[in-house]
Design an enzyme around this catalytic site. Structure first.
Site, PDB file in Angstrom:
ATOM      1  N   GLU A  52       0.858  -1.198   0.000  1.00 53.83           N
ATOM      2  CA  GLU A  52       0.000   0.000   0.000  1.00 53.83           C
ATOM      3  C   GLU A  52       0.894   1.248   0.000  1.00 53.83           C
ATOM      4  O   GLU A  52       1.960   1.249   0.639  1.00 53.83           O
ATOM      5  CB  GLU A  52      -0.824  -0.063   1.305  1.00 53.83           C
ATOM      6  N   LYS A 123      -9.753   1.824  -1.634  1.00 58.14           N
ATOM      7  CA  LYS A 123      -9.941   1.214  -0.307  1.00 58.14           C
ATOM      8  C   LYS A 123     -11.279   1.604   0.324  1.00 58.14           C
ATOM      9  O   LYS A 123     -11.565   2.787   0.521  1.00 58.14           O
ATOM     10  CB  LYS A 123      -8.785   1.646   0.596  1.00 58.14           C
ATOM     11  N   CYS A 156      -4.994  -3.575   2.704  1.00 58.55           N
ATOM     12  CA  CYS A 156      -4.730  -3.596   4.141  1.00 58.55           C
ATOM     13  C   CYS A 156      -5.968  -3.951   4.966  1.00 58.55           C
ATOM     14  O   CYS A 156      -6.480  -5.046   4.858  1.00 58.55           O
ATOM     15  CB  CYS A 156      -4.118  -2.260   4.571  1.00 58.55           C
TER      16      CYS A 156
END
Lengths: 276, 276
Positions: A52, A123, A156
């Site tokens: 990321e 995300k 993540c």
């Protein structure tokens, strides 16, 4: 991608997949991109996953500071660098970046294919102070093709929500690409579960090192890993090492959802009973 | 159940929870029930979870053989035994049994409370040849109260499907009771994930020993465990030991779904993006 003969005329496609675990230097975008370029130009691989925010680092004191490092897709320097790299080395790359899109900033994973296609995932589940820095993602959990193999992306903390991996699995994902900047201890066990419960390959690409901002210090936990659809750990990196492993897999293994000869994890689902 | 003072006048309810891991003797119902009764009459506890099919054993050669051992709820000998035990010792028990209901046979978990209430969950995801022996469950994933604490039940292979624990969590479950006869290696890691992703207590009550039927031998893997809402392993049994641990927990810990001060695992869910 190459083919292996398997007994009586059958062919199995083999794919070389891996990740690059390293320590980005905060806010030194060109330096980080050069380093990645240099590392990836020495390997034989089909798909490499990077962490990321791999070219900027993670900690920003404010949204306005982050804004200076956010880039448009595909016209920013990060995408341009990777487009060139992917074409030159016949490589597919998934990497994390800060994406600027009009007045929005997303924490985005980008898949760039060897043919120059660019696919984004933004995300959805923002972690801690990311909520002040980034806008929440608005892309669906879609799969994209690398030749005939379907890959999905998440970033993540998204892994914590079983619905994410399940959505990607139901959409046909055979390989999950998971760029991360992990600080908690859970991810290695939990992404094992995600791979096994959906029978997919899982590439967790975490970073190493630490970042400081004022009184705040964050330590990133490394231990990137690749898990197979049967829950086998195929590779795990150290907690503080630079590593760029590449392993061979047969993506078709992820098409078989049987955990026993009579238990198919998809057709056994009791959607009539679930509450969402 | 007792209360602990916690600072300025606040009280925390403490609950003593545990499991009984042992080796049932196949098809010796009375012997197994006597053994359980004897073990449970020596403890101080609020909630004890027993394995799946704890009084009959697991292997049946046919549905008609199983049919001889299936009992009505609550009028069969298993429920009657546990109703008596629960009243006498002020205990709540979850146990697994073969349930007969008209011409159906279910693989059922029963919660019997100290006040004599009886609640059933019928296994939704049948494993391997259970598909020939049992009818698929038709109960929803409901929660039931033990005093003010909400508990949910699932059975063995159900754990593989993240929707089950999620459904129970969304219904308010603070403690998951998971009677099992496990033969695969996945459950300990995966139920850790289930507890952490939903921030619930998880009591995995597995059995030990082996069963044989014709050429078939099954080895049950023990390692029953209790996991906390923060993913901490609170207790794990051995793979082949008889154990009856009881630990103290604060069920209210499972009401807090925050994994960080700014990340609540329920309110962070992006149901607008999930595919089910």
């Amino acid at each position: 991608m190459r083919c292996l003969a398997k007994g009586s005329g059958l062919e199995i496609k083999v794919m070389r997949i891996g990740f690059y675990q390293f320590t980005p230097i905060p806010k030194k975008v060109k330096l980080n991109l050069d380093r990645i370029k240099s590392a990836l130009s020495h390997i034989q691989a089909d798909l490499i996953v990077l962490p990321e925010l791999c070219a900027t680092g993670y900690l920003f004191t404010s949204r306005s500071e982050l804004s200076k490092y956010a880039e448009p897709v595909p016209d920013g320097p990060s995408c341009m660098t990777f487009l060139d790299l992917c074409r030159t080395y016949n490589l597919n790359i998934v990497f994390g970046m800060a994406e600027r899109n009009s007045n929005k900033i997303y924490n985005t994973a980008v898949l760039i294919t060897a043919e120059g296609k660019v696919h984004c995932y933004r995300k959805a589940h923002l972690f801690l102070n990311e909520k002040d820095r980034f806008d929440p993602g608005n892309t669906r959990f879609q799969v994209f093709q690398i030749n005939s193999t379907k890959v999905g992306m998440l970033i993540c903390f998204d892994y914590f929500f079983p619905e994410v991996a399940r959505s990607l699995a139901l959409a046909g994902a055979q390989i999950i690409c998971h760029p991360s900047n992990l600080v908690l201890d859970y991810a290695q066990k939990m992404t094992f579960t995600r791979a096994a419960e959906n029978r997919m390959f899982w590439i967790l690409a975490n970073r190493t090192g630490r970042e400081e901002s004022g009184a705040k210090t964050i330590i990133f936990t490394g231990r990137s890993q690749i898990v197979g659809p049967d829950g086998r750990l195929l590779y795990r990196a150290g907690s503080d090492t630079e590593e760029l492993p590449v392993i061979e897999i047969a993506p078709s293994d992820a098409l078989d959802k049987k955990v026993t000869p009579r238990n198919d994890l998809f057709s056994d689902r009791r959607t009539d009973l679930y509450q969402s």
